[in-house]
Write a protein that holds these residues in place. Structure first.
Motif, PDB file in Angstrom:
ATOM      1  N   GLU A  34     -18.078   7.181  -4.140  1.00 56.66           N
ATOM      2  CA  GLU A  34     -17.610   5.930  -3.528  1.00 56.66           C
ATOM      3  C   GLU A  34     -17.096   4.997  -4.622  1.00 56.66           C
ATOM      4  O   GLU A  34     -16.035   4.375  -4.476  1.00 56.66           O
ATOM      5  N   GLY A  35     -17.814   4.912  -5.727  1.00 55.13           N
ATOM      6  CA  GLY A  35     -17.376   4.087  -6.850  1.00 55.13           C
ATOM      7  C   GLY A  35     -16.082   4.590  -7.465  1.00 55.13           C
ATOM      8  O   GLY A  35     -15.273   3.812  -7.963  1.00 55.13           O
ATOM      9  N   TRP A  36     -15.875   5.897  -7.426  1.00 52.75           N
ATOM     10  CA  TRP A  36     -14.644   6.491  -7.943  1.00 52.75           C
ATOM     11  C   TRP A  36     -13.516   6.431  -6.921  1.00 52.75           C
ATOM     12  O   TRP A  36     -12.410   6.874  -7.195  1.00 52.75           O
ATOM     13  N   GLN A  37     -13.809   5.925  -5.748  1.00 47.30           N
ATOM     14  CA  GLN A  37     -12.843   5.821  -4.644  1.00 47.30           C
ATOM     15  C   GLN A  37     -12.271   7.189  -4.271  1.00 47.30           C
ATOM     16  O   GLN A  37     -11.080   7.331  -3.995  1.00 47.30           O
ATOM     17  N   ALA A  38     -13.161   8.167  -4.261  1.00 51.80           N
ATOM     18  CA  ALA A  38     -12.755   9.507  -3.845  1.00 51.80           C
ATOM     19  C   ALA A  38     -12.555   9.513  -2.335  1.00 51.80           C
ATOM     20  O   ALA A  38     -13.210   8.777  -1.606  1.00 51.80           O
TER      21      ALA A  38
END
Length: 137
Positions: A34-38
């Motif tokens: 989620e933090g990597w915006q995958a």
């Protein structure tokens, strides 16, 4: 569950050598991705792969168990690895309690979802790894 810093590029978490480790690994992986915006498809594939790798470590290897996540900038790929203390002398409780047709498909799932996967032996044990293509959808 440890709270990951965002965005991580490369991180390792120690996991308990128990059946709940797969769930913990999925929670960590979901938060990091989620933090990597995958994208959703990437996250779903990564969660399945991580779950299979951790389950195999708990069922077939000795402690310790560690989850490694790495975002590869080149090629937009995600590398996932699970390190363990090397092969156990016997299978874990779940494997010995079920019939042959109830287990044994984990690496087939990893093979279907990963662009590459493998195993690296090292003095402290083994790391099973997989790489998936990251998408934004």
């Amino acid at each position: 569950m440890p709270t990951p810093r965002t965005p991580l590029e490369d991180a390792t978490w120690q996991l308990a050598h128990c059946p709940q480790a797969a769930g913990t690994a999925r929670e960590i992986t979901a938060a990091v991705l989620e933090g990597w915006q995958a994208g959703e498809r990437t996250t779903e594939a990564a969660l399945l792969v991580v779950s299979e790798l951790v389950t195999n470590a708990v069922e077939h290897a000795q402690p310790p168990v560690a989850l490694h996540l790495h975002r590869e900038r080149v090629g937009s790929r995600i590398w996932m690895g699970v390190s363990d203390g090397g092969p156990a002398t016997g299978d874990g409780g779940w494997t010995v309690s079920c019939t042959d047709d109830e287990h044994g498909r984990g690496l087939v799932i990893v093979d279907a979802l990963a662009t590459a996967h493998g195993t690296v032996s090292h003095p402290s044990g083994t790391t099973h790894w997989a790489r998936i293509q990251a998408t934004t959808a």
